[in-house]
Design an enzyme around this catalytic site. Structure first.
Site, PDB file in Angstrom:
ATOM      1  N   ASP A 233      19.583  36.353 -19.233  1.00 38.19           N
ATOM      2  CA  ASP A 233      18.539  36.231 -20.248  1.00 38.19           C
ATOM      3  C   ASP A 233      17.622  37.447 -20.152  1.00 38.19           C
ATOM      4  O   ASP A 233      17.241  37.866 -19.062  1.00 38.19           O
ATOM      5  CB  ASP A 233      17.754  34.929 -20.051  1.00 38.19           C
ATOM      6  CG  ASP A 233      16.930  34.565 -21.273  1.00 38.19           C
ATOM      7  OD1 ASP A 233      17.252  33.546 -21.913  1.00 38.19           O
ATOM      8  OD2 ASP A 233      15.963  35.302 -21.593  1.00 38.19           O
TER       9      ASP A 233
ATOM     10  N   ASN B 204      18.218  23.959 -25.641  1.00 31.53           N
ATOM     11  CA  ASN B 204      17.127  23.726 -26.584  1.00 31.53           C
ATOM     12  C   ASN B 204      17.711  23.526 -27.977  1.00 31.53           C
ATOM     13  O   ASN B 204      18.563  24.305 -28.416  1.00 31.53           O
ATOM     14  CB  ASN B 204      16.169  24.919 -26.577  1.00 31.53           C
ATOM     15  CG  ASN B 204      15.497  25.104 -25.235  1.00 31.53           C
ATOM     16  OD1 ASN B 204      15.213  24.136 -24.533  1.00 31.53           O
ATOM     17  ND2 ASN B 204      15.257  26.350 -24.854  1.00 31.53           N
TER      18      ASN B 204
ATOM     19  N   VAL C 112      17.199  31.023 -30.963  1.00 36.61           N
ATOM     20  CA  VAL C 112      18.421  31.700 -31.419  1.00 36.61           C
ATOM     21  C   VAL C 112      19.399  30.620 -31.899  1.00 36.61           C
ATOM     22  O   VAL C 112      19.837  29.783 -31.101  1.00 36.61           O
ATOM     23  CB  VAL C 112      19.062  32.539 -30.285  1.00 36.61           C
ATOM     24  CG1 VAL C 112      20.356  33.188 -30.774  1.00 36.61           C
ATOM     25  CG2 VAL C 112      18.094  33.606 -29.789  1.00 36.61           C
TER      26      VAL C 112
ATOM     27  N   HIS D 111      23.633  27.774 -26.879  1.00 36.91           N
ATOM     28  CA  HIS D 111      23.659  28.441 -25.575  1.00 36.91           C
ATOM     29  C   HIS D 111      23.113  27.496 -24.524  1.00 36.91           C
ATOM     30  O   HIS D 111      22.171  26.744 -24.768  1.00 36.91           O
ATOM     31  CB  HIS D 111      22.858  29.747 -25.591  1.00 36.91           C
ATOM     32  CG  HIS D 111      21.506  29.635 -26.213  1.00 36.91           C
ATOM     33  ND1 HIS D 111      21.318  29.548 -27.576  1.00 36.91           N
ATOM     34  CD2 HIS D 111      20.267  29.571 -25.664  1.00 36.91           C
ATOM     35  CE1 HIS D 111      20.032  29.440 -27.829  1.00 36.91           C
ATOM     36  NE2 HIS D 111      19.370  29.444 -26.686  1.00 36.91           N
TER      37      HIS D 111
ATOM     38  N   HIS E 154      21.216  27.362 -21.088  1.00 36.93           N
ATOM     39  CA  HIS E 154      20.416  28.104 -20.112  1.00 36.93           C
ATOM     40  C   HIS E 154      20.785  27.613 -18.714  1.00 36.93           C
ATOM     41  O   HIS E 154      20.880  26.395 -18.474  1.00 36.93           O
ATOM     42  CB  HIS E 154      18.926  27.822 -20.299  1.00 36.93           C
ATOM     43  CG  HIS E 154      18.335  28.327 -21.579  1.00 36.93           C
ATOM     44  ND1 HIS E 154      17.611  29.493 -21.654  1.00 36.93           N
ATOM     45  CD2 HIS E 154      18.335  27.816 -22.826  1.00 36.93           C
ATOM     46  CE1 HIS E 154      17.184  29.665 -22.905  1.00 36.93           C
ATOM     47  NE2 HIS E 154      17.615  28.664 -23.636  1.00 36.93           N
TER      48      HIS E 154
HETATM   49  P1  AMP Z   1      16.325  29.511 -26.977  1.00 37.00           P
HETATM   50  O1  AMP Z   1      14.842  29.733 -27.057  1.00 37.00           O
HETATM   51  O2  AMP Z   1      16.747  28.275 -26.240  1.00 37.00           O
HETATM   52  O3  AMP Z   1      16.976  29.631 -28.347  1.00 37.00           O
HETATM   53  O4  AMP Z   1      16.874  30.667 -26.073  1.00 37.00           O
HETATM   54  C1  AMP Z   1      17.093  31.962 -26.531  1.00 37.00           C
HETATM   55  C2  AMP Z   1      17.063  32.837 -25.311  1.00 37.00           C
HETATM   56  O5  AMP Z   1      17.651  34.077 -25.661  1.00 37.00           O
HETATM   57  C3  AMP Z   1      15.647  33.135 -24.802  1.00 37.00           C
HETATM   58  O6  AMP Z   1      15.505  32.669 -23.465  1.00 37.00           O
HETATM   59  C4  AMP Z   1      15.554  34.666 -24.906  1.00 37.00           C
HETATM   60  O7  AMP Z   1      14.834  35.236 -23.849  1.00 37.00           O
HETATM   61  C5  AMP Z   1      17.021  35.063 -24.900  1.00 37.00           C
HETATM   62  N1  AMP Z   1      17.300  36.335 -25.525  1.00 37.00           N
HETATM   63  C6  AMP Z   1      16.799  36.800 -26.695  1.00 37.00           C
HETATM   64  N2  AMP Z   1      17.322  38.022 -26.966  1.00 37.00           N
HETATM   65  C7  AMP Z   1      18.143  38.328 -25.936  1.00 37.00           C
HETATM   66  C8  AMP Z   1      18.961  39.446 -25.611  1.00 37.00           C
HETATM   67  N3  AMP Z   1      19.046  40.528 -26.418  1.00 37.00           N
HETATM   68  N4  AMP Z   1      19.674  39.425 -24.463  1.00 37.00           N
HETATM   69  C9  AMP Z   1      19.604  38.354 -23.631  1.00 37.00           C
HETATM   70  N5  AMP Z   1      18.857  37.271 -23.879  1.00 37.00           N
HETATM   71  C10 AMP Z   1      18.134  37.250 -25.009  1.00 37.00           C
END
Ligand code: AMP
Length: 112
Positions: A28, A85, A94, A98, A100
């Site tokens: 992340d 999430n 996003v 995914h 975490h």
């Molecule tokens: P969520 O908030 O559960 O949708 O998680 C999205 C995650 O993607 C967050 O923890 C961000 O920090 C992570 N994230 C966003 N952009 C990137 C990236 N370019 N590379 C790796 N992680 C990312």
């Protein structure tokens, strides 16, 4: 194309720790713990609530992969947390499913 599809396609850089025919795992970019990985299916299922019975094996694979990475990286025994999430109240940012994986320190419960 989702942000994570761009990482899968190597259009955006990421520190990739695992890759197989169904998923990819990378660090992340904004870690919430000393270890913070995302396990992401190649198939851009938006979120758990959008998954269907066709995704049953894929969903299982994501958790099995999280466990395998935890064992391989050596943090399974100390423990870790798996979080998905879903939607605005769940903190999803996003729209590409995914998992975490957080580890490396004792984690608080319940989350905020
Ligand atoms: P969520 O908030 O559960 O949708 O998680 C999205 C995650 O993607 C967050 O923890 C961000 O920090 C992570 N994230 C966003 N952009 C990137 C990236 N370019 N590379 C790796 N992680 C990312």
């Amino acid at each position: 194309m989702t942000l994570f599809e761009k990482i899968i396609a190597r259009e955006i850089p990421a520190t990739i720790l695992h890759e197989d025919e169904l998923c990819i795992a990378f660090k992340d970019i904004k870690p919430g713990a000393p270890v913070h990985l995302l396990v992401v299916p190649r198939k851009p299922v938006p979120r758990v609530a959008a998954a269907t019975a066709d995704d049953q094996a894929l969903l299982g694979h994501l958790l099995l992969t999280a466990g395998k990475i935890a064992r391989d990286q050596g943090f399974a025994e100390d423990g870790f947390r798996v979080v998905i999430n879903n939607g605005p109240h769940g903190g999803e940012t996003v729209p590409h499913l995914h998992v975490h994986v957080l580890a490396g320190r004792p984690l608080q419960w319940p989350p905020g």
